[in-house]
Scaffold this active site. Structure first.
Site, PDB file in Angstrom:
ATOM      1  N   ASP A   1       0.757  -0.984  -0.143  1.00 32.82           N
ATOM      2  CA  ASP A   1       0.055   0.026   0.065  1.00 32.82           C
ATOM      3  C   ASP A   1       0.916   1.157   0.132  1.00 32.82           C
ATOM      4  O   ASP A   1       2.060   1.108   0.552  1.00 32.82           O
ATOM      5  CB  ASP A   1      -0.832  -0.076   1.304  1.00 32.82           C
ATOM      6  CG  ASP A   1      -1.807   1.243   1.455  1.00 32.82           C
ATOM      7  OD1 ASP A   1      -2.575   1.730   0.452  1.00 32.82           O
ATOM      8  OD2 ASP A   1      -1.433   1.977   2.449  1.00 32.82           O
ATOM      9  N   LYS A   2       0.544   2.371  -0.783  1.00 25.90           N
ATOM     10  CA  LYS A   2       1.539   3.484  -0.707  1.00 25.90           C
ATOM     11  C   LYS A   2       1.324   4.278   0.550  1.00 25.90           C
ATOM     12  O   LYS A   2       2.424   4.382   1.170  1.00 25.90           O
ATOM     13  CB  LYS A   2       0.960   4.177  -2.007  1.00 25.90           C
ATOM     14  CG  LYS A   2       2.071   5.583  -2.393  1.00 25.90           C
ATOM     15  CD  LYS A   2       1.451   6.444  -3.330  1.00 25.90           C
ATOM     16  CE  LYS A   2       0.466   7.400  -2.729  1.00 25.90           C
ATOM     17  NZ  LYS A   2       0.631   8.317  -1.669  1.00 25.90           N
TER      18      LYS A   2
ATOM     19  N   GLY B   1      -5.007   4.394  -3.575  1.00 22.93           N
ATOM     20  CA  GLY B   1      -6.182   4.904  -4.027  1.00 22.93           C
ATOM     21  C   GLY B   1      -5.924   6.179  -4.755  1.00 22.93           C
ATOM     22  O   GLY B   1      -7.022   6.961  -5.213  1.00 22.93           O
TER      23      GLY B   1
ATOM     24  N   LYS C   1      -9.003  -3.810  -3.047  1.00 20.45           N
ATOM     25  CA  LYS C   1      -7.589  -4.348  -3.016  1.00 20.45           C
ATOM     26  C   LYS C   1      -7.576  -5.962  -2.851  1.00 20.45           C
ATOM     27  O   LYS C   1      -6.590  -6.500  -3.435  1.00 20.45           O
ATOM     28  CB  LYS C   1      -6.962  -3.576  -1.802  1.00 20.45           C
ATOM     29  CG  LYS C   1      -6.744  -2.275  -1.937  1.00 20.45           C
ATOM     30  CD  LYS C   1      -6.125  -1.794  -0.972  1.00 20.45           C
ATOM     31  CE  LYS C   1      -5.521  -0.082  -1.068  1.00 20.45           C
ATOM     32  NZ  LYS C   1      -5.016   0.498   0.225  1.00 20.45           N
TER      33      LYS C   1
ATOM     34  N   ASP D   1      -6.808  -2.135   4.964  1.00 24.65           N
ATOM     35  CA  ASP D   1      -6.416  -3.020   4.319  1.00 24.65           C
ATOM     36  C   ASP D   1      -6.502  -4.604   4.479  1.00 24.65           C
ATOM     37  O   ASP D   1      -5.965  -5.377   4.362  1.00 24.65           O
ATOM     38  CB  ASP D   1      -4.636  -2.913   4.194  1.00 24.65           C
ATOM     39  CG  ASP D   1      -4.587  -1.527   3.441  1.00 24.65           C
ATOM     40  OD1 ASP D   1      -4.975  -1.047   2.455  1.00 24.65           O
ATOM     41  OD2 ASP D   1      -3.360  -0.831   3.973  1.00 24.65           O
TER      42      ASP D   1
END
Length: 690
Positions: free
Chosen positions: A379-380, A532, A559, A581
């Site tokens: 995930d960023k 996102g 995701k 997440d």
């Protein structure tokens, strides 16, 4: 931060243990042999005591043994009743030293026979036959073999228990981190009270050099705090008002007053202890295989032993004594003692080692799944990036960059907007002093304005420029376009005539993320980024980190579907924050939750990276591969010797003069146990950090 209420992992916690609380006292007494039920209630001290008492009794047995007198060419002293020295002492050894194995066999027979059954069967056959010989049956007794067999088995179990307990000390060390007394503030006075009596909202004083006894929030004071026990990072962390502190951390040079926020089993330390204990107690895939293999070895041992006895008795060579000797040796040498220890000891060492490096293990089989990971998706926001804005680029016209930064920061210092605070922080990084701003005013939806150095300035959205009909120099318009093409948020600095500067701000990439991606790619692992955010933002971060494959504008609920797609290609891990997440963490072959500081018990992940550092993901995979290698090595050492040992024990080489006694069989079996124990301990020599 991690959410304690996230649930839904593929391997749900055991309903018998889910939700159970573990007090510090329970953990401090964590002497039981996790995952090795045959030793329930036993301790190294008990085996040590029985070993030395039996050693003292075995020496006279060996001295009076006819075989030893013949081998070493001496004559034992004679006195009335000398013939009963060996039977009496061997009987004491059998009932005192062998009681552990007899009890263990009793419990196994009621559920599932195993190694205790083999040992008990071997020593019982030797004892009953020897007593029968002493009472008149023709043959040779096995007293010295019985005594040495019990002695060696006690020594092996003592070494095993000591090794496992040593590997499990992580829980005891964690429990010992918490002081038992706190300095509570009561009506302006300081009173020492037991930590167990503290409740939420109590205020306590932490003096310099003291350990923090409970989780809380700083209400007064400044200090640096060492949280190495939690994060593995030895560098102290500065704490001031409103910052969170956790039980077990060591206060530095300043006094702190903290408000209690969590007590008892809800503290971070208790949660960590629960995770470590559950990970050590749960069974892994390879341990289940080892248990099944141990079961088959047990049945094989009994079958081969029985067959050996029948064959040698039928052949007639050596008579009943020789046949019993061969049968007992087969039982002893086949004992799957080392096999039962092979996997648990490796896992216990691995979980303890991981905890010391800020990696908490929820599921033991995570190590087995992690070694095969070929793709790792990150995930960023908050994982590869810091989750906070920073100044990426400054474009100026008719003003120096540093001056523009100081003016904008002087105004934004009076604002709480996160973009404005990013400009203030950039100024502080450059060690520039802010100027005093007067006539400050916040304009809703646009920005702020005020006077700095007798000049009126505005800082805000670029759209504000058009509304004010101010000049927008072409160079700055180009800078704005470049900034927006990278997905950055732009802020403009303007005076009453024109735009003076454009600040491009974006979520800052973690320095450790660059190193993590590089290391993973060197390990042959494909790195994927999922976010996102808009395409432009994703592309900029991906290029910065040299990530070739990324997915932008991915909603949280999508995701998990994306992870499922990646899994179809090859084994995939996912690293996320553990809240939004959670479905993706559950879906992945391996879920790694980024956890910042306290709520570490994320239920949807296999591993928790306490320091919120993506670089720890590389250490987790490295440890997993080393753990897997040790498990395979231990399975080999625990079973390989049986290929040669069982035929020799059965007497296949007897025609060539090669015969293994029960004592020698016990030595070989014990050596295998020691090798397995030492090999598991060598896992601690693996260097995770460069």
């Amino acid at each position: 931060m991690l959410d304690m209420n996230e649930t839904g992992k593929r391997n749900q916690p055991n309903p018998d243990t889910q939700g159970k609380k573990h007090s510090h006292k329970q953990h401090a007494g964590h002497d039981k042999h996790a995952g090795h039920d045959k030793h329930a209630g036993h301790s190294p001290a008990m085996f040590k005591r029985r070993f030395f008492i039996c050693l003292a009794l075995t020496l006279p047995v060996l001295y009076f043994a006819p075989s030893f007198q013949e081998w070493f060419n001496y004559q034992a002293i004679e006195f009335p009743g000398a013939n009963w020295v060996m039977p009496v002492l061997a009987s004491i050894i059998y009932f005192y030293g062998g009681l552990v194995f007899l009890k263990g066999a009793y419990h196994e027979i009621r559920s599932k026979i195993g190694m205790m059954t083999l040992v008990a069967l071997a020593i019982t056959v030797a004892f009953v036959y020897s007593v029968a010989v002493s009472l008149g049956l023709e043959g040779n007794s096995f007293y010295w073999e019985l005594a040495t067999l019990v002695l060696i088995m006690l020594l092996g179990h003592w070494i095993e228990m000591a090794s496992v307990q040593g590997a499990s000390r992580a829980l005891e060390h964690l429990a010992n981190l918490v002081p038992s007394v706190a300095h509570k503030k009561i009506n302006g006075q300081i009173e020492d009270v037991p930590v167990s009596e503290l409740v939420e909202a109590d205020q306590i004083l932490i003096r310099p050099g003291e350990q923090i006894p409970i989780d809380g929030e700083v209400v007064d004071g400044n200090s640096s705090v060492n949280e190495a026990f939690l994060t593995g990072e030895s560098r102290p962390v500065v704490k001031k008002a409103s910052d969170e502190v956790v039980a077990g951390a060591v206060n530095g040079e300043g006094a702190l007053t903290i408000k209690v926020t969590r007590t008892g089993d809800e503290t971070t330390l208790s949660q960590i202890m629960r995770l470590v204990e559950e990970a050590q107690a749960s069974k892994s895939q390879y341990q289940n295989k080892a248990d099944r293999l141990a079961g088959w070895l047990t049945y094989t041992a009994i079958a081969v032993s029985t067959l050996t006895f029948i064959v040698w008795l039928s052949v007639g060579t050596g008579g009943l004594t020789f046949a019993i000797n061969r049968a007992v040796t087969v039982l002893v040498i086949t004992c799957p003692h080392a096999l039962g220890l092979a996997i648990p000891l490796v896992i216990i060492n691995a979980t303890s080692m991981a905890a010391k490096n800020g990696i908490l293990v929820r599921n033991r089989d995570a190590f087995e799944r992690a070694r095969g990971i070929k793709t790792i998706a990150f995930d960023k926001t908050g994982t590869l990036t810091k989750g906070e804005f920073g100044v990426q680029k400054i474009y100026t016209d008719r003003i120096e960059e540093s001056s523009a930064l100081v003016i904008a920061a002087s105004l934004e210092s009076l604002s709480e907007h996160p973009l404005g605070q990013a400009i203030v922080q950039e100024t502080q990084k450059r060690d520039r002093q802010l100027d005093q701003a007067t006539d400050f005013k916040a304009v809703a939806g646009q920005g702020v304005e005020g006077v700095v150095n007798n000049q009126h300035y505005r800082v805000g959205r670029p759209e504000w420029v058009e509304e004010l009909k101010l000049k927008f120099p072409s160079a700055l318009k180009k800078g704005l376009q470049e900034s927006e093409s990278r997905g950055e948020s732009a802020i403009a600095l303007m005076d009453d005539q024109q735009v003076l500067a454009v600040f491009g701000l974006a979520d800052q990439v973690r320095e450790s993320a660059r190193e993590a991606v590089k290391k993973l790619q060197e390990m042959g692992v494909q790195v994927v980024m999922i976010t996102g955010d808009a395409e432009a933002v994703a592309k900029t971060v991906a290029e910065d980190l040299h990530i070739d494959r990324y997915y932008a504008r991915v909603l949280p609920e999508d995701k998990s579907a994306l992870i499922r797609k990646l899994k179809a290609e090859q084994p995939t891990a996912f690293v996320g924050d553990g809240i939004n997440d959670a479905p993706a963490l559950t879906e992945a072959d391996l879920g790694l939750a980024i956890g910042a500081g306290t709520n570490v018990a994320i239920e949807s992940a296999d591993l928790v990276l306490v320091k919120s550092d993506p670089l720890d993901a590389t250490y987790a995979l490295k440890l997993a591969k080393a753990t897997y290698n040790k498990m395979i090595q231990n399975l080999f050492w625990a079973t390989g010797y049986n290929v040669i040992g069982i035929p020799l024990a059965a007497g296949i080489a007897a025609p060539f003069g090669i015969i293994l006694s029960p004592a020698v069989g016990a030595v070989l079996m014990s050596i295998s146990t020691v090798v397995v124990s030492i090999n598991a301990m060598l896992l601690r020599r693996v260097r995770l950090h460069d």
